[in-house]
Each structure stands twice: as structure tokens, then as C-alpha cells.
Write an enzyme that holds these catalytic residues in place. Structure first.
Site, PDB file in Angstrom:
ATOM      1  N   ASP A  62      -4.228  12.012  23.014  1.00 34.97           N
ATOM      2  CA  ASP A  62      -3.168  12.748  22.333  1.00 34.97           C
ATOM      3  C   ASP A  62      -2.829  13.993  23.162  1.00 34.97           C
ATOM      4  OD1 ASP A  62      -2.241  12.893  19.007  1.00 34.97           O
ATOM      5  OD2 ASP A  62      -1.766  14.555  20.368  1.00 34.97           O
ATOM      6  N   ALA A  63      -1.537  14.276  23.269  1.00 34.46           N
ATOM      7  CA  ALA A  63      -1.083  15.429  24.062  1.00 34.46           C
ATOM      8  C   ALA A  63      -1.136  16.724  23.252  1.00 34.46           C
ATOM      9  CB  ALA A  63       0.341  15.185  24.556  1.00 34.46           C
TER      10      ALA A  63
ATOM     11  N   ALA B 268       1.646   7.477  19.348  1.00 33.44           N
ATOM     12  CA  ALA B 268       2.186   8.711  19.952  1.00 33.44           C
ATOM     13  C   ALA B 268       3.707   8.676  19.986  1.00 33.44           C
ATOM     14  CB  ALA B 268       1.639   8.881  21.366  1.00 33.44           C
TER      15      ALA B 268
ATOM     16  N   TYR C  95      16.101  10.087  16.933  1.00 29.25           N
ATOM     17  CA  TYR C  95      14.735   9.591  16.681  1.00 29.25           C
ATOM     18  C   TYR C  95      14.742   8.073  16.537  1.00 29.25           C
ATOM     19  CZ  TYR C  95      10.725   8.078  13.888  1.00 29.25           C
ATOM     20  OH  TYR C  95       9.640   7.380  13.410  1.00 29.25           O
TER      21      TYR C  95
ATOM     22  N   LYS D 182      13.118   5.080  18.923  1.00 28.13           N
ATOM     23  CA  LYS D 182      12.118   4.107  18.455  1.00 28.13           C
ATOM     24  C   LYS D 182      12.668   2.679  18.641  1.00 28.13           C
ATOM     25  CE  LYS D 182       8.599   4.700  16.754  1.00 28.13           C
ATOM     26  NZ  LYS D 182       7.221   4.922  17.288  1.00 28.13           N
TER      27      LYS D 182
ATOM     28  N   ASN E 230       8.725   5.041   4.967  1.00 30.66           N
ATOM     29  CA  ASN E 230       8.215   6.428   4.948  1.00 30.66           C
ATOM     30  C   ASN E 230       6.811   6.514   4.365  1.00 30.66           C
ATOM     31  OD1 ASN E 230      11.213   6.650   5.022  1.00 30.66           O
ATOM     32  ND2 ASN E 230      10.729   8.842   4.981  1.00 30.66           N
TER      33      ASN E 230
ATOM     34  N   LEU F 161       9.608  15.693   4.252  1.00 28.67           N
ATOM     35  CA  LEU F 161      10.034  16.014   2.884  1.00 28.67           C
ATOM     36  C   LEU F 161       8.878  16.361   1.942  1.00 28.67           C
ATOM     37  CD1 LEU F 161      12.432  16.123   0.811  1.00 28.67           C
ATOM     38  CD2 LEU F 161      11.739  13.815   0.162  1.00 28.67           C
TER      39      LEU F 161
ATOM     40  N   PRO G 190      14.958  22.838  -0.258  1.00 27.09           N
ATOM     41  CA  PRO G 190      16.241  22.397   0.307  1.00 27.09           C
ATOM     42  C   PRO G 190      16.423  20.886   0.246  1.00 27.09           C
ATOM     43  CG  PRO G 190      14.679  22.870   2.060  1.00 27.09           C
ATOM     44  CD  PRO G 190      13.953  23.135   0.773  1.00 27.09           C
ATOM     45  N   VAL G 191      17.299  20.433  -0.629  1.00 28.28           N
ATOM     46  CA  VAL G 191      17.586  18.994  -0.750  1.00 28.28           C
ATOM     47  C   VAL G 191      18.906  18.730  -0.033  1.00 28.28           C
ATOM     48  CG1 VAL G 191      18.104  17.141  -2.370  1.00 28.28           C
ATOM     49  CG2 VAL G 191      16.322  18.830  -2.915  1.00 28.28           C
TER      50      VAL G 191
HETATM   51  P1  NAD Z   1       3.228  12.748  14.027  1.00 27.14           P
HETATM   52  O1  NAD Z   1       4.408  13.465  14.577  1.00 27.14           O
HETATM   53  O2  NAD Z   1       2.479  13.343  12.869  1.00 27.14           O
HETATM   54  O3  NAD Z   1       2.137  12.537  15.198  1.00 27.14           O
HETATM   55  C1  NAD Z   1       2.497  12.183  16.502  1.00 27.14           C
HETATM   56  C2  NAD Z   1       1.281  12.407  17.400  1.00 27.14           C
HETATM   57  O4  NAD Z   1       1.631  12.001  18.735  1.00 27.14           O
HETATM   58  C3  NAD Z   1       0.860  13.879  17.483  1.00 27.14           C
HETATM   59  O5  NAD Z   1      -0.544  13.983  17.388  1.00 27.14           O
HETATM   60  C4  NAD Z   1       1.323  14.303  18.881  1.00 27.14           C
HETATM   61  O6  NAD Z   1       0.514  15.332  19.455  1.00 27.14           O
HETATM   62  C5  NAD Z   1       1.213  12.994  19.652  1.00 27.14           C
HETATM   63  N1  NAD Z   1       2.109  12.940  20.809  1.00 27.14           N
HETATM   64  C6  NAD Z   1       3.424  13.275  20.854  1.00 27.14           C
HETATM   65  N2  NAD Z   1       3.909  13.107  22.102  1.00 27.14           N
HETATM   66  C7  NAD Z   1       2.873  12.633  22.866  1.00 27.14           C
HETATM   67  C8  NAD Z   1       2.748  12.243  24.220  1.00 27.14           C
HETATM   68  N3  NAD Z   1       3.787  12.319  25.066  1.00 27.14           N
HETATM   69  N4  NAD Z   1       1.545  11.789  24.663  1.00 27.14           N
HETATM   70  C9  NAD Z   1       0.468  11.728  23.812  1.00 27.14           C
HETATM   71  N5  NAD Z   1       0.537  12.096  22.515  1.00 27.14           N
HETATM   72  C10 NAD Z   1       1.725  12.538  22.049  1.00 27.14           C
HETATM   73  O7  NAD Z   1       3.722  11.277  13.702  1.00 27.14           O
HETATM   74  P2  NAD Z   1       3.268  10.288  12.521  1.00 27.14           P
HETATM   75  O8  NAD Z   1       4.054  10.572  11.298  1.00 27.14           O
HETATM   76  O9  NAD Z   1       1.793  10.243  12.479  1.00 27.14           O
HETATM   77  O10 NAD Z   1       3.814   8.909  13.110  1.00 27.14           O
HETATM   78  C11 NAD Z   1       3.025   8.131  14.016  1.00 27.14           C
HETATM   79  C12 NAD Z   1       3.835   6.929  14.466  1.00 27.14           C
HETATM   80  O11 NAD Z   1       4.212   6.161  13.334  1.00 27.14           O
HETATM   81  C13 NAD Z   1       5.135   7.293  15.194  1.00 27.14           C
HETATM   82  O12 NAD Z   1       5.302   6.414  16.273  1.00 27.14           O
HETATM   83  C14 NAD Z   1       6.220   7.082  14.149  1.00 27.14           C
HETATM   84  O13 NAD Z   1       7.443   6.701  14.748  1.00 27.14           O
HETATM   85  C15 NAD Z   1       5.618   5.953  13.341  1.00 27.14           C
HETATM   86  N6  NAD Z   1       6.029   5.920  11.908  1.00 27.14           N
HETATM   87  C16 NAD Z   1       5.908   7.035  11.128  1.00 27.14           C
HETATM   88  C17 NAD Z   1       6.271   6.966   9.782  1.00 27.14           C
HETATM   89  C18 NAD Z   1       6.127   8.159   8.865  1.00 27.14           C
HETATM   90  O14 NAD Z   1       6.563   8.091   7.711  1.00 27.14           O
HETATM   91  N7  NAD Z   1       5.509   9.253   9.286  1.00 27.14           N
HETATM   92  C19 NAD Z   1       6.755   5.764   9.250  1.00 27.14           C
HETATM   93  C20 NAD Z   1       6.866   4.646  10.086  1.00 27.14           C
HETATM   94  C21 NAD Z   1       6.486   4.739  11.413  1.00 27.14           C
HETATM   95  P1  TYD Z   2      11.913  13.022   6.187  1.00 30.17           P
HETATM   96  O1  TYD Z   2      10.610  13.353   5.541  1.00 30.17           O
HETATM   97  O2  TYD Z   2      12.405  13.902   7.296  1.00 30.17           O
HETATM   98  O3  TYD Z   2      11.802  11.508   6.652  1.00 30.17           O
HETATM   99  P2  TYD Z   2      12.968  10.522   7.252  1.00 30.17           P
HETATM  100  O4  TYD Z   2      14.145  11.313   7.607  1.00 30.17           O
HETATM  101  O5  TYD Z   2      12.274   9.994   8.457  1.00 30.17           O
HETATM  102  O6  TYD Z   2      13.216   9.518   6.179  1.00 30.17           O
HETATM  103  O7  TYD Z   2      13.024  12.994   5.076  1.00 30.17           O
HETATM  104  C1  TYD Z   2      12.935  12.129   3.943  1.00 30.17           C
HETATM  105  C2  TYD Z   2      14.217  12.283   3.159  1.00 30.17           C
HETATM  106  O8  TYD Z   2      14.265  13.621   2.621  1.00 30.17           O
HETATM  107  C3  TYD Z   2      15.459  12.127   3.999  1.00 30.17           C
HETATM  108  O9  TYD Z   2      16.462  11.457   3.218  1.00 30.17           O
HETATM  109  C4  TYD Z   2      15.911  13.552   4.278  1.00 30.17           C
HETATM  110  C5  TYD Z   2      15.439  14.306   3.053  1.00 30.17           C
HETATM  111  N1  TYD Z   2      15.067  15.731   3.289  1.00 30.17           N
HETATM  112  C6  TYD Z   2      15.617  16.737   2.500  1.00 30.17           C
HETATM  113  O10 TYD Z   2      16.436  16.475   1.587  1.00 30.17           O
HETATM  114  N2  TYD Z   2      15.251  18.038   2.727  1.00 30.17           N
HETATM  115  C7  TYD Z   2      14.365  18.377   3.716  1.00 30.17           C
HETATM  116  O11 TYD Z   2      14.086  19.584   3.901  1.00 30.17           O
HETATM  117  C8  TYD Z   2      13.784  17.324   4.505  1.00 30.17           C
HETATM  118  C9  TYD Z   2      12.807  17.638   5.612  1.00 30.17           C
HETATM  119  C10 TYD Z   2      14.168  16.012   4.258  1.00 30.17           C
END
Ligand code: NAD
Ligand code: TYD
Length: 360
Positions: free
Chosen positions: A34-35, A85, A160, A164, A189, A200, A215-216
Site C-alpha cells: 500500500d502506498a 489499490a 473515477y 475503473k 456501495n 456518504l 450536505p445532501v
Molecule cells: P480506499 O480509498 O479506502 O482505499 C484505497 C487504498 O489504496 C488506500 O489504502 C490507498 O493508500 C491505496 N492506494 C492508492 N493508490 C495506491 C497506489 N498507487 N499504490 C498502492 N496503494 C495505493 O478504497 P476502498 O473503498 O477500500 O476501495 C477498495 C477498492 O474497492 C477500490 O478499487 C474501489 O474501486 C473498489 N470498490 C469500492 C467500493 C466502496 O463502496 N468503497 C465499492 C465497490 C468497489
Molecule cells: P459516495 O459515498 O461518494 O459514493 P458513490 O458516489 O461512489 O456512490 O456517495 C454516495 C451517494 O451519496 C451519492 O449519490 C452521492 C451522495 N452524497 C451526498 O449527497 N453528500 C455527500 O456529502 C456525499 C459525500 C455523497
């Protein structure tokens, strides 16, 4: 002892996955590369390095560093790679898209290249798997009805989700071109412990606790299909162990909620937990603010394939797991303070303007 290389394991889902896998697979060893960007926190896993040094190793480094990747693969000879990552926050991708291209696209390409070289070098072991953890956002936005399936055409809206989508295409190409045993998961999500409070649910939890505005975006009618992070970890484990190379699996919670309903539910839960007895006290903090550009209206996953082929189904109910998540944040104030770096404060101030100060 089978070894797994995890990238991005110090982030939200990676942290939960590492903790989960070390518990449910006592014979496995995990190496976490992890970076440590603003979203990564090695302290999430510090206790593991101390408690089980033979089973957990942390390597500070970037997936774009091909020399480092080659060295880790030669040293560890992992049986699999789970690739988390990424730059993961849509709002940040709108402000600064290039970091998303660098990590999500170029970084994934470099990781694939080095992993394939190592796999070829080791004689193409048949049990090797590369699991690319992706998102349902690659499919774009749904109207009021319908679901994303594994064959839905990609139609990403944000930098984003576009990055992906590109990374998914690369992974698929590596399978088709080189027969590299890669798999993709597209998940909805997530919510749960260790989520960075820019997303959120944790943002709203913290703001409610601190009596800051909520903030919605837009009219609050955007719908997300929420999945508890442990359910996601269990799905990833099933894909890793039983998924077929070259396949894609959609993962979703079947818990569609409008944003405004999620925020209202959090207000009610926290009012109750914090003994804020005046009816609807926290919901008075809700503010409808300008919409996110390119804001996808609705996501909803059809998870029939992973259910039928791998026997996975979510175990947690939304209401119960949301309450557990709220309780985790209430019990981990020191974690919250530790990740509220200067960088985090700058993001909140630049993106939301005035909401960093408490009201009411
Ligand atoms: P996050 O942002 O919490 O964590 C990302 C991690 O990657 C961090 O620890 C960061 O330091 C590391 N990282 C970033 N750039 C890097 C690099 N260049 N080299 C090495 N490490 C690096 O993300 P998350 O919410 O844990 O999501 C993880 C994965 O799951 C992502 O690929 C995301 O697209 C995918 N995902 C997330 C969700 C969600 O709801 N959070 C849903 C579906 C898929
Ligand atoms: P988010 O957690 O950023 O996930 P994603 O955009 O990857 O689905 O946001 C979830 C939903 O909540 C999305 O419809 C945007 C909304 N949102 C708000 O209304 N207010 C906020 O401050 C944030 C961060 C998200």
C-alpha cells in the site's frame, strides 16, 4: 503456508478483507502493498504485524513501482493477488482526475504486467488467481427500474468510474490475450468500520455527532444499493477460492435506499444513541446542496450469478449492520482523530466550504 498479495490493504475494504481472511483462513499469509495515500492507514493493521508477524507483512509502496512489484513477487511467490489499490472517491476524481488515471489505469496495467511475467516465469501455476476488485459504477446510471448484470454495457459517468472501467477492460484483455487467470468483481456501495469519512455514510455519522450541517446533493433522491463490507469480504473470498478464471461476478446487497432516507435513518439512530431526546433533532442539520456533476441517479445489482455459481448471499440486514457501523464510529473516536490529517481538513474545507464548523 499459501500467500496472498493484497494491494491497497490499508484502505477501507482492504483493511476489513485482511482482518476477515486472517480470521477465517488460519493457514493463509497476507502481504499488503500500500502506498499510504490520504485514504490508507497502516495503523488499521498495526496489531496484526505485532500479533502474527509470520502471517502478515506490510510493504510500503506504489503499484506503479514495477521493480518493487517484481521483487515482492519473487520473494513471496503468492498464490493469488487481490487488487484493491485505487483512488476511490468520485468527488475527488471530479477535482483531480489524473491521480485516478495514474493509479487506477496505469497502476493496474503495471501490476498486471508484472504479475503475468511472474506467473509465466513460474510455469503458469493452474491455481494462481488475480482478483480485480471493481465497482458497479462502471455500468453508469439506471432509471427507476432494472438491474446491472455482468453483461450490461459499460457507461461510466465520472473520472473515477471511467478509470475503473478502463482497468476492468485491461484485466479482461490480459485474460483473453495471455490467458492470464484474472477475475473481476463489480460491487455496489459498501459501508462499515474503517471507511474514510469523505464517503456518504461516515461523513454523515461524524457530522451528526459534531452537530455539523449534513450536505445532501441535489434532491437526495439518488439511490445506492448498500452492502455491508463483511458481506463483500465473504463474496471476494468465494470468488478467490471458487471463481473461474476470466469470469466477472456482480456483488450487491439488495438494499436499495435513497440518500435522503439513509441520512434520516442515521439521524434517528444517532439521536437515540446520543440521548438527543428532542424529536428529529439531528435531521434539522440536513441541507440540500448543489448536485454533483454527472451524478448517477440509481445503482442496483443483480447478484444472481454469484449466488447460483458460488453460493454466496449477503448475511447482514441493512438496518442491523448500519447500527453496528454507527456503534463502531462512536467507539473509535481516536481512529477518527488519527485520520483527520491536515489533508482531510483541506478537502472538507475546499469541497464543502462552511460545513466544517458546528451549527446548532
Ligand atoms: P480506499 O480509498 O479506502 O482505499 C484505497 C487504498 O489504496 C488506500 O489504502 C490507498 O493508500 C491505496 N492506494 C492508492 N493508490 C495506491 C497506489 N498507487 N499504490 C498502492 N496503494 C495505493 O478504497 P476502498 O473503498 O477500500 O476501495 C477498495 C477498492 O474497492 C477500490 O478499487 C474501489 O474501486 C473498489 N470498490 C469500492 C467500493 C466502496 O463502496 N468503497 C465499492 C465497490 C468497489
Ligand atoms: P459516495 O459515498 O461518494 O459514493 P458513490 O458516489 O461512489 O456512490 O456517495 C454516495 C451517494 O451519496 C451519492 O449519490 C452521492 C451522495 N452524497 C451526498 O449527497 N453528500 C455527500 O456529502 C456525499 C459525500 C455523497
Amino acid at each position: 503456508m499459501p500467500t496472498l498479495l493484497v494491494t491497497g490493504g490499508a484502505g477501507f475494504i482492504g483493511t476489513n478483507f485482511i482482518r476477515h481472511l486472517l480470521t477465517v483462513r488460519p493457514a493463509w499469509r497476507l502481504v499488503n502493498l500500500d502506498a499510504l495515500t490520504y485514504a490508507g492507514n497502516a495503523a488499521n493493521l498495526d496489531d496484526l504485524a505485532a500479533r502474527m508477524p509470520a502471517r502478515y507483512r506490510f510493504v510500503l509502496g506504489d503499484i506503479n513501482d514495477t521493480d518493487l512489484l517484481a521483487r515482492i513477487l519473487a520473494e513471496e511467490k503468492p498464490q493469488g493477488v487481490v487488487h484493491f489499490a485505487a483512488e476511490s472517491h468520485v468527488d475527488r476524481s471530479i477535482v483531480g482526475p489524473l491521480a485516478f488515471v495514474d493509479t487506477n489505469i496505469t497502476g493496474t496495467a503495471r501490476l498486471l504486467m508484472i504479475c503475468r511475467e511472474a506467473w509465466e516465469h513460474d510455469g503458469r501455476p493452474s491455481d494462481f488467481r488475480f482478483l480485480h476488485v471493481s465497482t458497479d459504477e462502471v455500468y453508469g446510471s439506471l432509471g427507476p427500474t432494472g438491474y446491472f448484470t455482468e453483461t450490461t454495457a459499460y457507461d461510466p459517468s465520472s473520472p473515477y468510474s471511467a478509470s475503473k472501467a478502463a482497468s476492468d477492460h485491461l484485466v479482461r484483455a490480459w485474460h483473453r490475450t495471455y490467458n492470464f487467470p484474472a477475475m473481476i468483481t463489480n460491487c455496489s456501495n459498501n459501508y462499515g468500520p474503517y471507511q474514510f469519512p469523505e464517503k456518504l455514510i461516515p461523513l454523515m455519522i461524524l457530522n451528526i455527532i459534531e452537530k455539523k450541517e449534513l450536505p445532501v446533493y441535489g434532491d437526495g433522491g439518488n439511490v445506492r444499493d448498500w452492502l455491508y463490507v463483511i458481506d463483500h469480504c465473504e463474496a471476494l473470498t468465494a470468488v478467490l477460492e471458487r471463481g473461474k478464471a476470466g469470469q466477472t461476478y456482480n456483488i450487491g446487497g439488495g438494499a436499495e435506499r435513497r440518500n435522503i432516507d439513509v441520512v434520516r435513518q442515521l439521524c434517528a439512530l444517532l439521536d437515540q444513541r446520543l440521548g438527543r431526546t428532542a424529536n428529529g433533532q439531528s435531521s434539522r442539520l440536513i441541507r440540500f446542496v448543489g448536485d454533483r456533476p454527472g451524478h448517477d441517479r440509481r445503482y442496483a445489482i443483480d447478484a444472481a450469478k454469484i449466488k447460483a455459481e458460488l453460493g454466496w448471499a449477503p448475511r447482514f440486514q441493512f438496518e442491523e449492520a448500519m447500527a453496528a457501523t454507527v456503534d463502531w464510529y462512536l467507539a473509535h473516536r481516536e481512529w477518527i482523530e488519527s485520520i483527520r490529517s491536515g489533508e482531510y481538513r483541506r478537502w472538507i474545507a475546499s469541497h464543502y466550504g462552511s460545513i466544517d464548523s458546528a451549527v446548532g
